[in-house]
Enzyme design. Sequence first.
Site, short mmCIF file in Angstrom:
data_model
loop_
_atom_site.label_atom_id
_atom_site.label_comp_id
_atom_site.label_asym_id
_atom_site.label_seq_id
_atom_site.Cartn_x
_atom_site.Cartn_y
_atom_site.Cartn_z
CE LYS A 57 -2.91 2.91 2.78
NZ LYS A 57 -3.64 3.15 4.03
N GLY A 63 -8.13 8.97 10.03
CA GLY A 63 -8.36 9.05 11.47
C GLY A 63 -9.46 10.02 11.89
CB ALA A 112 -8.59 7.52 5.00
N GLY A 113 -11.34 7.66 6.67
CA GLY A 113 -12.51 8.51 6.89
C GLY A 113 -13.72 7.80 7.44
CG ASN A 160 -5.81 1.32 12.05
OD1 ASN A 160 -4.62 1.17 11.80
ND2 ASN A 160 -6.27 1.07 13.26
CB THR A 161 -9.08 5.53 13.45
OG1 THR A 161 -7.79 5.75 12.89
CG2 THR A 161 -9.18 6.27 14.76
#
Lengths: 263, 72
Positions: free
Chosen positions: A106, A167, A193-194, A215-216
């Site tokens: 990635k 994040g 993301a987001g 992830n977050t």
Amino acid sequence: MNVENPVKADRWSVAGRSFTSRLIVGTGKYKSLEENAAAVEASGAEIVTVAVRRVNVSNPNEPMLTDFIDPKKITYLPNTAGCFTADDAIRTLRLAREAGGWNLVKLEVLGEAKTLYPDMRETLRATEVLVKEGFEPMVYCVDDPIAAKQLEEAGAVAIMPLGAPIGSGLGIQNRVTIRLIVEGAGVPVLVDAGVGTASDAAQAMELGCDGVLMNTAIAEAKDPVMMARAMKAAVEAGRLAYLSGRMQKRRYADPSSPLAGLI
Amino acid sequence: MTIDHTVQVRINGEHRRVNEGISIAELVSELGFDPVRVAVERNLEVVPRSTLRDVAVEDGDELEIVRFVGGG
């Protein structure tokens, strides 16, 4: 499609590797490696992103991620998080290839710390170099259909536009551009993301994305393992809704019960 | 190189003296890491894992030893 288990029969592939799960999860920000492993298990993810960092020379006995998440069972996707130039990202991935022994990676080249928005000029340059060196880069990018096309032309094996800043948990800010990228792409598109909660993941899939990377949203949930399950369900639900072909929207009501036979 | 047969290298940014002629694989093991689970860069060039035993550390080498950690 298999009616009994339509999700299982619906595989996707990237760079010649085929997967059932359309959810890719990160392995950062967890309280412990145990919790991390439990969340990965609950998410059903077959790919996890990992970072490449210096070993701690003063403590060789630190627990290793590979002791908790087996790279023989789960595909490790090394990232270039924290790299702000193409050269740093390329250097990191050359090491990642040696550490892991595979070419699927990635790529993300960041533009500034405040927004972690990608620097597309450096990202495109890094993509070109990596492809020449035999890498198969899945590329984090802005939600711009032209940038996505350029990355694909440069050899990106997957396009991974942000839904919102890394994040942030703000959800998909521009559904129109994500959809335009999906329609224009000849390689898999994953929102990266987001995502903040399950409905964001479902929305990405309803837009026709091939997958979602997060992830977050899982790691920072009060109960990460339960949120991992929620995300698994959301990605599957969104995918099924997309495949089933949703109803048309109307401006006014349309009764669901027959009008004939009213007393 | 000095009279005590050591050379000075930098490992992950820190200066260290190591025995002259030591291979990268031996150095990694001596530091307590499994050479199979790390990747090594020497003076900005990746050292292929298959050659870690054959490459001797030289005076002034800049070494980076990395591994996979959690990340998003």
